[in-house]
Scaffold this motif. Structure first.
Motif, mmCIF file in Angstrom:
data_model
loop_
_atom_site.group_PDB
_atom_site.id
_atom_site.type_symbol
_atom_site.label_atom_id
_atom_site.label_comp_id
_atom_site.label_asym_id
_atom_site.label_seq_id
_atom_site.Cartn_x
_atom_site.Cartn_y
_atom_site.Cartn_z
ATOM 1 N N ASN A 14 -17.055 -44.520 63.125
ATOM 2 C CA ASN A 14 -18.026 -43.995 61.958
ATOM 3 C C ASN A 14 -17.818 -42.547 61.825
ATOM 4 N N VAL A 15 -17.147 -41.874 63.083
ATOM 5 C CA VAL A 15 -16.953 -40.119 62.752
ATOM 6 C C VAL A 15 -15.611 -40.108 62.263
ATOM 7 N N GLN A 16 -14.820 -39.659 61.538
ATOM 8 C CA GLN A 16 -14.013 -39.211 60.528
ATOM 9 C C GLN A 16 -12.896 -38.072 60.689
ATOM 10 N N PHE A 17 -12.251 -37.447 60.701
ATOM 11 C CA PHE A 17 -11.987 -36.486 60.634
ATOM 12 C C PHE A 17 -10.688 -35.766 60.524
ATOM 13 N N LYS A 18 -9.867 -34.972 60.606
ATOM 14 C CA LYS A 18 -7.992 -34.978 60.273
ATOM 15 C C LYS A 18 -7.782 -32.794 60.664
ATOM 16 N N ILE A 19 -7.316 -32.677 61.511
ATOM 17 C CA ILE A 19 -7.076 -31.445 61.982
ATOM 18 C C ILE A 19 -5.210 -31.242 61.493
ATOM 19 N N VAL A 20 -5.543 -30.321 61.709
ATOM 20 C CA VAL A 20 -4.103 -29.908 61.411
ATOM 21 C C VAL A 20 -3.339 -29.060 62.810
ATOM 22 N N THR A 21 -2.016 -28.996 63.433
ATOM 23 C CA THR A 21 -1.718 -28.034 64.494
ATOM 24 C C THR A 21 -0.078 -28.355 65.015
ATOM 25 N N ASP A 22 0.195 -27.385 65.697
ATOM 26 C CA ASP A 22 1.842 -26.951 65.805
ATOM 27 C C ASP A 22 1.600 -27.920 67.739
ATOM 28 N N ALA A 23 0.078 -27.985 67.972
ATOM 29 C CA ALA A 23 -0.232 -28.255 69.705
ATOM 30 C C ALA A 23 1.008 -27.558 70.384
ATOM 31 N N PRO A 24 0.626 -26.189 70.970
ATOM 32 C CA PRO A 24 1.364 -25.888 71.647
ATOM 33 C C PRO A 24 1.215 -25.833 73.059
ATOM 34 N N GLU A 25 0.122 -26.512 73.595
ATOM 35 C CA GLU A 25 -0.145 -26.694 74.742
ATOM 36 C C GLU A 25 -1.688 -27.826 74.931
ATOM 37 N N LEU A 26 -2.061 -28.780 75.664
ATOM 38 C CA LEU A 26 -2.682 -29.375 75.767
ATOM 39 C C LEU A 26 -3.626 -29.117 76.984
ATOM 40 N N THR A 27 -5.244 -29.002 77.264
ATOM 41 C CA THR A 27 -5.970 -28.577 78.302
ATOM 42 C C THR A 27 -6.750 -29.995 78.657
ATOM 43 N N THR A 28 -7.098 -29.242 80.045
ATOM 44 C CA THR A 28 -8.043 -30.182 80.543
ATOM 45 C C THR A 28 -8.992 -29.051 81.367
ATOM 46 N N CYS A 29 -10.409 -29.183 81.817
ATOM 47 C CA CYS A 29 -11.465 -28.137 81.868
ATOM 48 C C CYS A 29 -11.934 -29.085 83.504
ATOM 49 N N ASP A 30 -12.578 -28.221 84.131
ATOM 50 C CA ASP A 30 -12.975 -28.656 85.230
ATOM 51 C C ASP A 30 -14.703 -28.482 85.269
ATOM 52 N N CYS A 31 -15.297 -27.523 83.957
ATOM 53 C CA CYS A 31 -16.362 -28.143 84.070
ATOM 54 C C CYS A 31 -16.960 -29.094 84.139
ATOM 55 N N SER A 32 -18.769 -29.231 84.528
ATOM 56 C CA SER A 32 -18.952 -30.588 84.763
ATOM 57 C C SER A 32 -19.282 -31.986 83.857
ATOM 58 N N ILE A 33 -18.965 -30.984 82.524
ATOM 59 C CA ILE A 33 -18.701 -32.560 81.211
ATOM 60 C C ILE A 33 -17.543 -32.462 81.703
ATOM 61 N N CYS A 34 -16.819 -31.583 81.463
ATOM 62 C CA CYS A 34 -14.813 -32.157 80.908
ATOM 63 C C CYS A 34 -14.728 -32.830 82.215
ATOM 64 N N VAL A 35 -14.903 -32.167 83.173
ATOM 65 C CA VAL A 35 -14.643 -33.611 84.436
ATOM 66 C C VAL A 35 -15.511 -34.903 84.300
ATOM 67 N N LYS A 36 -16.529 -35.470 83.233
ATOM 68 C CA LYS A 36 -17.221 -36.121 83.546
ATOM 69 C C LYS A 36 -16.160 -37.300 82.177
ATOM 70 N N LYS A 37 -16.165 -36.941 81.394
ATOM 71 C CA LYS A 37 -16.088 -36.953 80.268
ATOM 72 C C LYS A 37 -13.969 -37.349 79.903
ATOM 73 N N ASN A 38 -13.614 -37.175 80.929
ATOM 74 C CA ASN A 38 -12.642 -37.265 82.196
ATOM 75 C C ASN A 38 -10.956 -36.911 80.010
ATOM 76 N N ALA A 39 -11.720 -35.661 79.417
ATOM 77 C CA ALA A 39 -10.930 -35.602 78.092
ATOM 78 C C ALA A 39 -9.650 -34.584 79.051
ATOM 79 N N VAL A 40 -8.718 -34.272 77.612
ATOM 80 C CA VAL A 40 -7.616 -33.957 77.103
ATOM 81 C C VAL A 40 -7.852 -33.804 76.084
#
Length: 117
Positions: A14-40
């Protein structure tokens, strides 16, 4: 890595999007929501982000300073992206929502969100 266009979506599509990137780096985050959603995430300027479909299918969650804007699909619950707190003109994109995105050779940097004032 050269700039490349990627299509992304939530699980149900239902949600679709487009990005343009050269992806120089990926990140993780240790905040309370990012830890729970385990996103990169890959950081993308708003000029390189386009929501193709599903504005009405998105729900927003904010906490603490209410600066960052975390978006989730109302139907399937997946987190596809958020507007960043420190740099609100950038999106953090959940790389696992991107079609054909390879993490090979891209460094991952752990960011500190939990210690932010």
């Amino acid at each position: 890595m050269r700039e490349k266009e990627y299509l992304g979506s939530c699980h149900c599509g239902n949600v679709q999007f487009k990005i343009v990137t050269d992806a120089p780096e990926l990140t993780t985050c240790d905040c309370s929501i990012c830890v729970k959603k385990n996103a990169v995430m890959v950081k993308v300027h708003e000029s390189n982000f386009q929501l193709i479909k599903g504005k009405d299918s998105l729900t927003e969650y904010q906490f603490h300073t209410k600066t960052a804007r975390h978006f989730f699909c109302k139907v399937c619950g997946i987190y596809p992206f958020h507007r960043k707190r420190v740099s609100p003109d950038f999106f953090g994109i959940n790389i696992f929502c991107l079609e054909g995105f390879s993490t090979e050779g891209i460094p991952v940097r752990a960011t500190i969100g939990a210690g932010m004032p």
